[in-house]
Each structure stands twice: as structure tokens, then as C-alpha cells.
Write a protein that holds these residues in place. Structure first.
Motif, PDB file in Angstrom:
ATOM      1  N   ILE A 196      -6.680  -7.168   1.062  1.00  0.00           N
ATOM      2  CA  ILE A 196      -6.809  -6.316  -0.122  1.00  0.00           C
ATOM      3  C   ILE A 196      -7.800  -5.182   0.142  1.00  0.00           C
ATOM      4  N   LYS A 197      -8.929  -5.536   0.740  1.00  0.00           N
ATOM      5  CA  LYS A 197      -9.964  -4.525   0.998  1.00  0.00           C
ATOM      6  C   LYS A 197      -9.491  -3.483   2.002  1.00  0.00           C
ATOM      7  N   SER A 198      -8.741  -3.907   3.008  1.00  0.00           N
ATOM      8  CA  SER A 198      -8.290  -2.979   4.050  1.00  0.00           C
ATOM      9  C   SER A 198      -7.281  -1.978   3.509  1.00  0.00           C
ATOM     10  N   PHE A 199      -6.388  -2.428   2.642  1.00  0.00           N
ATOM     11  CA  PHE A 199      -5.426  -1.503   2.053  1.00  0.00           C
ATOM     12  C   PHE A 199      -6.107  -0.477   1.158  1.00  0.00           C
ATOM     13  N   GLN A 200      -7.298  -0.790   0.674  1.00  0.00           N
ATOM     14  CA  GLN A 200      -8.016   0.124  -0.208  1.00  0.00           C
ATOM     15  C   GLN A 200      -9.049   0.964   0.527  1.00  0.00           C
ATOM     16  N   SER A 201      -9.095   0.890   1.853  1.00  0.00           N
ATOM     17  CA  SER A 201     -10.076   1.650   2.629  1.00  0.00           C
ATOM     18  C   SER A 201      -9.885   3.145   2.404  1.00  0.00           C
ATOM     19  N   TRP A 217       0.676   2.856  -8.145  1.00  0.00           N
ATOM     20  CA  TRP A 217       1.450   1.688  -8.562  1.00  0.00           C
ATOM     21  C   TRP A 217       2.239   1.088  -7.400  1.00  0.00           C
ATOM     22  N   VAL A 218       2.690   1.919  -6.488  1.00  0.00           N
ATOM     23  CA  VAL A 218       3.354   1.385  -5.287  1.00  0.00           C
ATOM     24  C   VAL A 218       2.358   0.579  -4.458  1.00  0.00           C
ATOM     25  N   LEU A 219       1.128   1.082  -4.331  1.00  0.00           N
ATOM     26  CA  LEU A 219       0.105   0.338  -3.600  1.00  0.00           C
ATOM     27  C   LEU A 219      -0.194  -0.986  -4.281  1.00  0.00           C
ATOM     28  N   LEU A 220      -0.265  -0.981  -5.608  1.00  0.00           N
ATOM     29  CA  LEU A 220      -0.497  -2.221  -6.347  1.00  0.00           C
ATOM     30  C   LEU A 220       0.610  -3.235  -6.080  1.00  0.00           C
ATOM     31  N   ILE A 221       1.846  -2.770  -6.073  1.00  0.00           N
ATOM     32  CA  ILE A 221       2.976  -3.665  -5.821  1.00  0.00           C
ATOM     33  C   ILE A 221       2.925  -4.219  -4.397  1.00  0.00           C
ATOM     34  N   ILE A 222       2.569  -3.369  -3.429  1.00  0.00           N
ATOM     35  CA  ILE A 222       2.483  -3.815  -2.031  1.00  0.00           C
ATOM     36  C   ILE A 222       1.423  -4.894  -1.876  1.00  0.00           C
ATOM     37  N   ILE A 223       0.241  -4.654  -2.438  1.00  0.00           N
ATOM     38  CA  ILE A 223      -0.845  -5.630  -2.323  1.00  0.00           C
ATOM     39  C   ILE A 223      -0.491  -6.926  -3.028  1.00  0.00           C
ATOM     40  N   ALA A 224       0.100  -6.817  -4.232  1.00  0.00           N
ATOM     41  CA  ALA A 224       0.493  -8.018  -4.976  1.00  0.00           C
ATOM     42  C   ALA A 224       1.556  -8.801  -4.216  1.00  0.00           C
ATOM     43  N   ALA A 225       2.526  -8.103  -3.601  1.00  0.00           N
ATOM     44  CA  ALA A 225       3.584  -8.781  -2.856  1.00  0.00           C
ATOM     45  C   ALA A 225       3.018  -9.497  -1.633  1.00  0.00           C
ATOM     46  N   LEU A 226       2.149  -8.824  -0.892  1.00  0.00           N
ATOM     47  CA  LEU A 226       1.558  -9.451   0.288  1.00  0.00           C
ATOM     48  C   LEU A 226       0.683 -10.646  -0.088  1.00  0.00           C
ATOM     49  N   THR A 227      -0.052 -10.513  -1.182  1.00  0.00           N
ATOM     50  CA  THR A 227      -0.864 -11.641  -1.639  1.00  0.00           C
ATOM     51  C   THR A 227       0.015 -12.813  -2.040  1.00  0.00           C
ATOM     52  N   GLY A 228       1.115 -12.529  -2.738  1.00  0.00           N
ATOM     53  CA  GLY A 228       2.042 -13.589  -3.109  1.00  0.00           C
ATOM     54  C   GLY A 228       2.657 -14.263  -1.895  1.00  0.00           C
ATOM     55  N   VAL A 229       3.026 -13.471  -0.885  1.00  0.00           N
ATOM     56  CA  VAL A 229       3.592 -14.044   0.348  1.00  0.00           C
ATOM     57  C   VAL A 229       2.567 -14.936   1.036  1.00  0.00           C
ATOM     58  N   ASN A 230       1.321 -14.499   1.046  1.00  0.00           N
ATOM     59  CA  ASN A 230       0.268 -15.317   1.658  1.00  0.00           C
ATOM     60  C   ASN A 230       0.118 -16.652   0.944  1.00  0.00           C
TER      61      ASN A 230
END
Length: 320
Positions: free
Chosen positions: A245-250, A293-306
Motif C-alpha cells: 500500500i505504501k509503495s503504490f502511494q510513493s 479512484w483507479v489507484l484505490l481499486i488497484i490497491i484494494a484488489a491487490l490487498t484482497g488477493v493477498n
């Protein structure tokens, strides 16, 4: 006069109402009102600073809004443009993905290695722990980003050291092949926070497990693979989610090192940096909101996959 008889069941005494129950109820209500009063600023902040802007940005993502003129509803045009007409968006997503995929595993591996060293019981452990934690506090600052740009510049410290061995180094931050690598190295250097968490997890593993493994003839590497690593998987999972999450927000590092442009040749154009450029340089706030919002969806999807994948490799006690 008529006598009124009250039937009382045998063995059950008639108890008068408990004294002070009414007072207790009134006091509980006063305490509840006081609690809500003290929580009111937080609720107002949640509504005004968090929930309100979230829904406002969702609306703006479907508009053409330049900050200077009234927002015009355009439907999904921002999203269509993003994925079909904007090569810089695709490039920023690719640069960010490479940054995350490379830097996060390297950082976690380095943090775990240092935690294993510190877990051996060094003298002055608290001092070393504080020193190693400092990069996490300073790594995201503007000052460190400026220092990093100087160190990896054409006349920086890295090239000065290479010159001592007769090697002429390039301008690392000014070369498209190496600029992103310097930012990855900076992220790996901020290993302090995951290291502290790893160290806390290592301290929770009973020493009797290692003693029993030693009696059975297991070496250090086998103990690490069969005891340390499985029991640390919840900590690894926790650090992995946080760092993803932190890296995507760098943002700060790429902004300072590239001079706020994502160069050279868009090699350091992080997603958040491009979002900033669209919103506050090109004044296309509707497009920037859609990117957010696309970034939010990407982070949420990756977190869900994890979280879904964690059941296959994370061990919680006797469960897998």
C-alpha cells in the motif's frame, strides 16, 4: 377496611428496589452524553475531511473540472481516455508496478536479515534498533530525497567512490536506465519499520523449538526454513500488505529526484506523481480524480488477493 393479602411463594423473599439504581442510570446517561460530546470533533472530521472528499472525488471523476471553471458532467470519458488515449498513464502504471514488485521484496528480505542478526542478543540492542529505525523516519522526507539526488548525481558521492577505482560512473538520477533503480534503492533503505516488526515476531518464537531441532540434528538453515519462516508468516503477511500500500502511494522521492517532472524520459513517473501533474499542473482535476479512484481499486484488489492467497502460505498456530 379491606385487607389486601399478598401471596409470597415459599423460599422467595420479596426484595425492595435496589437503592441507587435510578442514580446509576442517570450517571450512565451523563457519561454517554459526555463521551459523544468529546467524540463529536472526530465524527465531524470524519465526515468533513474523509467521507465528504471521498464522495466529492467520485463525482468529479465523471466531470471535466479545471479548478477554475464549473464542473461539467462527461460520464465515463475520463476513464475511457485513461485506458485508450493516454500513453503516459500506461507508462506511469508500469513504472509504479516495477517499483513495487522489485523494491518491496528486497526491502522485506533486507529487514528480515537484519532482524535475525539483531535477534542474536547484541550488546546495546536498543541503540542499534533505534539507529536502524531512523531510515524509516527520514526516508520519506524532502531532505533525504534531495540528499539522494546529490549522492547519485553526476558529481555525487557514488561516482566519487567509483572514480577512486578508475571507474567513470554515469549521472545515475539523470539516466533513464538507472534513475528508477536509485529510487528502488532508497525504498529498500527505509527498512526500519518492517525490521522492528520482524524483530518483535522473532522474540515471540519459543526457544524450546530451536533446542528440540538442535537435538534432532537440524542445522541453522533447516531451523530457519522449518521453524522461523513458518512461524513468521503472519508477520511477513502483515508487512507485505503495509509495504504494498505504501509503495503504490510513493510520491515525494520521485517528485524531488526528478524535479517534479518524472524524468528522465518518464522513467520515474510514478502513478501518484502523474496524478499530481494532471491535477495541479494541467488543472485537469476531473481526470486526476478518476486516476485516484483507479489507484484505490488497484490497491484494494491487490490487498484482497493477498488476503485470499494468505490461506495457502500463512500459518496461524496449528492452522494453515
Amino acid at each position: 377496611m379491606t385487607e389486601v393479602s399478598v401471596a409470597v411463594k415459599p423460599g422467595r423473599a420479596v426484595r425492595p428496589p435496589a437503592r441507587g439504581s435510578h442514580r446509576s442510570t442517570k450517571r450512565s446517561r451523563r457519561e454517554a452524553r459526555a463521551a459523544y460530546l468529546f467524540l463529536a470533533p472526530w465524527f465531524v472530521g470524519l465526515l468533513v475531511i474523509t467521507i465528504g472528499p471521498i464522495f466529492a472525488s467520485l463525482y468529479l471523476s465523471f466531470t471535466d473540472y479545471s479548478l477554475l471553471e464549473e464542473a461539467q458532467w462527461i460520464g465515463f470519458d475520463n476513464y475511457v481516455k485513461m485506458f485508450t488515449e493516454d500513453p503516459r498513464f500506461t507508462n506511469s502504471l508500469w513504472v509504479t508496478t516495477v517499483y513495487v514488485v522489485v523494491s518491496v521484496p528486497l526491502q522485506l528480505a533486507f529487514a528480515l536479515a537484519l532482524a535475525l542478526v539483531l535477534d542474536r542478543g547484541l550488546r546495546g540492542l536498543s541503540f542499534y534498533r533505534s539507529i536502524f529505525y531512523l531510515p524509516s523516519l527520514l526516508g520519506g522526507s524532502v531532505a533525504i530525497a534531495i540528499l539522494w539526488r546529490k549522492v547519485f548525481g553526476a558529481d555525487g558521492l557514488v561516482n566519487a567512490v567509483l572514480a577512486m577505482f578508475g571507474i567513470e560512473g554515469p549521472g545515475w538520477v539523470g539516466h533513464p536506465d538507472y534513475a528508477l533503480g536509485t529510487l528502488i534503492l532508497l525504498h529498500v533503505w527505509t527498512f526500519g519499520a518492517p525490521m522492528i516488526i520482524f524483530l518483535a515476531g522473532l522474540r515471540q518464537i519459543p526457544a524450546s523449538y530451536y533446542e528440540a531441532a538442535s537435538v534432532d540434528g537440524a542445522g541453522k538453515w533447516r531451523q530457519f526454513r522449518s521453524i522461523t519462516l513458518p512461524l513468521l508468516t503472519p508477520i511477513i503477511f502483515f508487512n507485505l500488505v503495509l509495504e504494498l500500500i505504501k509503495s503504490f502511494q510513493s510520491f515525494t522521492q520521485a517528485f524531488i529526484v526528478s524535479g517534479g517532472k518524472g524524468g528522465p524520459a518518464d522513467s520515474t513517473l510514478f502513478y501518484t506523481l502523474y496524478l499530481y501533474l494532471e491535477g495541479f499542473k494541467n488543472y485537469d482535476m476531473g481526470y486526476a480524480a478518476a486516476m485516484a479512484w483507479v489507484l484505490l481499486i488497484i490497491i484494494a484488489a491487490l490487498t484482497g488477493v493477498n488476503f485470499l492467497a494468505s490461506k495457502y502460505w500463512v500459518f496461524y498456530g496449528d492452522t494453515k
